[in-house]
Each structure stands twice: as structure tokens, then as C-alpha cells.
Write a protein that holds these residues in place. Sequence first.
Motif, PDB file in Angstrom:
ATOM      1  N   ALA A 173       4.003  -5.419  -0.662  1.00  0.00           N
ATOM      2  CA  ALA A 173       5.460  -5.433  -0.515  1.00  0.00           C
ATOM      3  C   ALA A 173       6.102  -5.252  -1.888  1.00  0.00           C
ATOM      4  O   ALA A 173       5.470  -5.485  -2.920  1.00  0.00           O
ATOM      5  CB  ALA A 173       5.914  -6.739   0.116  1.00  0.00           C
ATOM      6  N   GLU A 174       7.356  -4.846  -1.887  1.00  0.00           N
ATOM      7  CA  GLU A 174       8.056  -4.546  -3.139  1.00  0.00           C
ATOM      8  C   GLU A 174       8.592  -5.777  -3.852  1.00  0.00           C
ATOM      9  O   GLU A 174       8.935  -5.698  -5.028  1.00  0.00           O
ATOM     10  CB  GLU A 174       9.184  -3.549  -2.869  1.00  0.00           C
ATOM     11  CG  GLU A 174       8.651  -2.198  -2.451  1.00  0.00           C
ATOM     12  CD  GLU A 174       9.744  -1.161  -2.285  1.00  0.00           C
ATOM     13  OE1 GLU A 174      10.898  -1.428  -2.678  1.00  0.00           O
ATOM     14  OE2 GLU A 174       9.428  -0.081  -1.767  1.00  0.00           O
ATOM     15  N   LEU A 228       7.661  -9.647   0.870  1.00  0.00           N
ATOM     16  CA  LEU A 228       6.354 -10.177   1.258  1.00  0.00           C
ATOM     17  C   LEU A 228       6.533 -11.361   2.194  1.00  0.00           C
ATOM     18  O   LEU A 228       5.845 -11.468   3.213  1.00  0.00           O
ATOM     19  CB  LEU A 228       5.544 -10.578   0.024  1.00  0.00           C
ATOM     20  CG  LEU A 228       4.175 -11.184   0.297  1.00  0.00           C
ATOM     21  CD1 LEU A 228       3.275 -10.206   1.049  1.00  0.00           C
ATOM     22  CD2 LEU A 228       3.508 -11.611  -1.006  1.00  0.00           C
ATOM     23  N   LEU A 248       4.288  -3.323  -6.723  1.00  0.00           N
ATOM     24  CA  LEU A 248       3.972  -3.927  -5.439  1.00  0.00           C
ATOM     25  C   LEU A 248       3.293  -5.285  -5.605  1.00  0.00           C
ATOM     26  O   LEU A 248       2.459  -5.473  -6.476  1.00  0.00           O
ATOM     27  CB  LEU A 248       3.053  -3.003  -4.631  1.00  0.00           C
ATOM     28  CG  LEU A 248       3.637  -1.652  -4.245  1.00  0.00           C
ATOM     29  CD1 LEU A 248       2.606  -0.822  -3.498  1.00  0.00           C
ATOM     30  CD2 LEU A 248       4.890  -1.810  -3.410  1.00  0.00           C
ATOM     31  N   GLU A 258       3.950  -2.227   5.587  1.00  0.00           N
ATOM     32  CA  GLU A 258       3.412  -3.057   4.495  1.00  0.00           C
ATOM     33  C   GLU A 258       1.951  -3.427   4.710  1.00  0.00           C
ATOM     34  O   GLU A 258       1.283  -3.842   3.763  1.00  0.00           O
ATOM     35  CB  GLU A 258       4.241  -4.350   4.348  1.00  0.00           C
ATOM     36  CG  GLU A 258       5.687  -4.124   3.993  1.00  0.00           C
ATOM     37  CD  GLU A 258       6.581  -3.884   5.212  1.00  0.00           C
ATOM     38  OE1 GLU A 258       7.784  -3.683   5.018  1.00  0.00           O
ATOM     39  OE2 GLU A 258       6.078  -3.892   6.355  1.00  0.00           O
ATOM     40  N   VAL A 267       7.302 -10.170   5.655  1.00  0.00           N
ATOM     41  CA  VAL A 267       6.117  -9.639   6.333  1.00  0.00           C
ATOM     42  C   VAL A 267       5.240 -10.791   6.816  1.00  0.00           C
ATOM     43  O   VAL A 267       4.753 -10.773   7.957  1.00  0.00           O
ATOM     44  CB  VAL A 267       5.309  -8.696   5.409  1.00  0.00           C
ATOM     45  CG1 VAL A 267       3.996  -8.295   6.049  1.00  0.00           C
ATOM     46  CG2 VAL A 267       6.130  -7.474   5.060  1.00  0.00           C
ATOM     47  N   ARG A 307       0.812  -7.761  -3.758  1.00  0.00           N
ATOM     48  CA  ARG A 307      -0.198  -7.668  -2.712  1.00  0.00           C
ATOM     49  C   ARG A 307      -0.675  -9.060  -2.319  1.00  0.00           C
ATOM     50  O   ARG A 307      -0.699  -9.983  -3.135  1.00  0.00           O
ATOM     51  CB  ARG A 307      -1.379  -6.837  -3.195  1.00  0.00           C
ATOM     52  CG  ARG A 307      -1.059  -5.376  -3.244  1.00  0.00           C
ATOM     53  CD  ARG A 307      -2.331  -4.545  -3.359  1.00  0.00           C
ATOM     54  NE  ARG A 307      -2.113  -3.194  -2.919  1.00  0.00           N
ATOM     55  CZ  ARG A 307      -1.307  -2.327  -3.531  1.00  0.00           C
ATOM     56  NH1 ARG A 307      -0.657  -2.677  -4.586  1.00  0.00           N
ATOM     57  NH2 ARG A 307      -1.154  -1.106  -3.052  1.00  0.00           N
TER      58      ARG A 307
END
Length: 143
Positions: free
Chosen positions: A107-108, A113, A62, A88, A116, A64
Motif C-alpha cells: 500500500a502507498e 495499508l 510502498l 493491493e 486493506v 508492504r
Amino acid sequence: MDDLDKALIGHLRTDARQSVATLARKLRVARTTVQSRLDRLETSGAIAGYTVKLGAEALRPLIRASVLVGIEPRSQAAILSRLRAMPEIERAFTTSGRFDLLLQVAAESTTALDAVLDAVGGLPGVRLSESLIHLTTRIDRAQ
């Protein structure tokens, strides 16, 4: 909450998977005492639940970020409602100063990300946002 309750919680914070028998042995009390204390602490809300703290290996995939968000007056409730629907968003904090909210996002991928961040920035009532991508964890005292 007395000293025994505090000691019990301390042992659970170290390892919440310990059996009642193990806790009783460490605390030098009867198993029934530990069980009744646990029941009371859960009922009172002092213990809200038990969870898993993931290690760095499980968290590695992930990406962050912390996202600082400035919002229009009286928009917070609507914005928080929309943020709750975004899986998320791990945490949202109110803050003082130039920004109104601090979001912890995971997020992956960088693409996910970015999506988002775009979604947060596009929410009605969001004035401005600033994101800080987390690189390396140097200290982690979270329980």
C-alpha cells in the motif's frame, strides 16, 4: 528441456532484455537457433512471459506487509475471489498450520495499508488475521 535451453533461460533470468544476437554470441550458436528455442519455450509455457523487477528505489514508497489469514471451512474460493479484486494484494499463498492463507500486501501509506487490513479482516468467512509489516529487506533472491 536440454542444456542449451537451460543456459538460455539462465541468461534471460540475468537480463531478459538481451537481444537474440547477444544471446547467440554468449551461447555460441546461430541467432536462428536462439530464436527458434525462444519460440518453442514460449509456446510450451516454459517461458510464461517477460517482466520488470523493480529495484528498491522504485519500491520505496510502498509499505508492504505479510498477512496471515484463517478462514472458515469451504470459504477459500469466495475469499480468493474477493482478494483478486483488491489491487493491493500482490500474492496469495495457501499454507499449512494455524493459518490458511498468506497474503503479500503493498500500500502507498499506513492509512491505505490499514484500510486493506480492515477489508481483509472483514471478509465473510475470515476467522482471524495477523499482519506483519515489512521493515527492511535483508536478503532478496526473488527472480
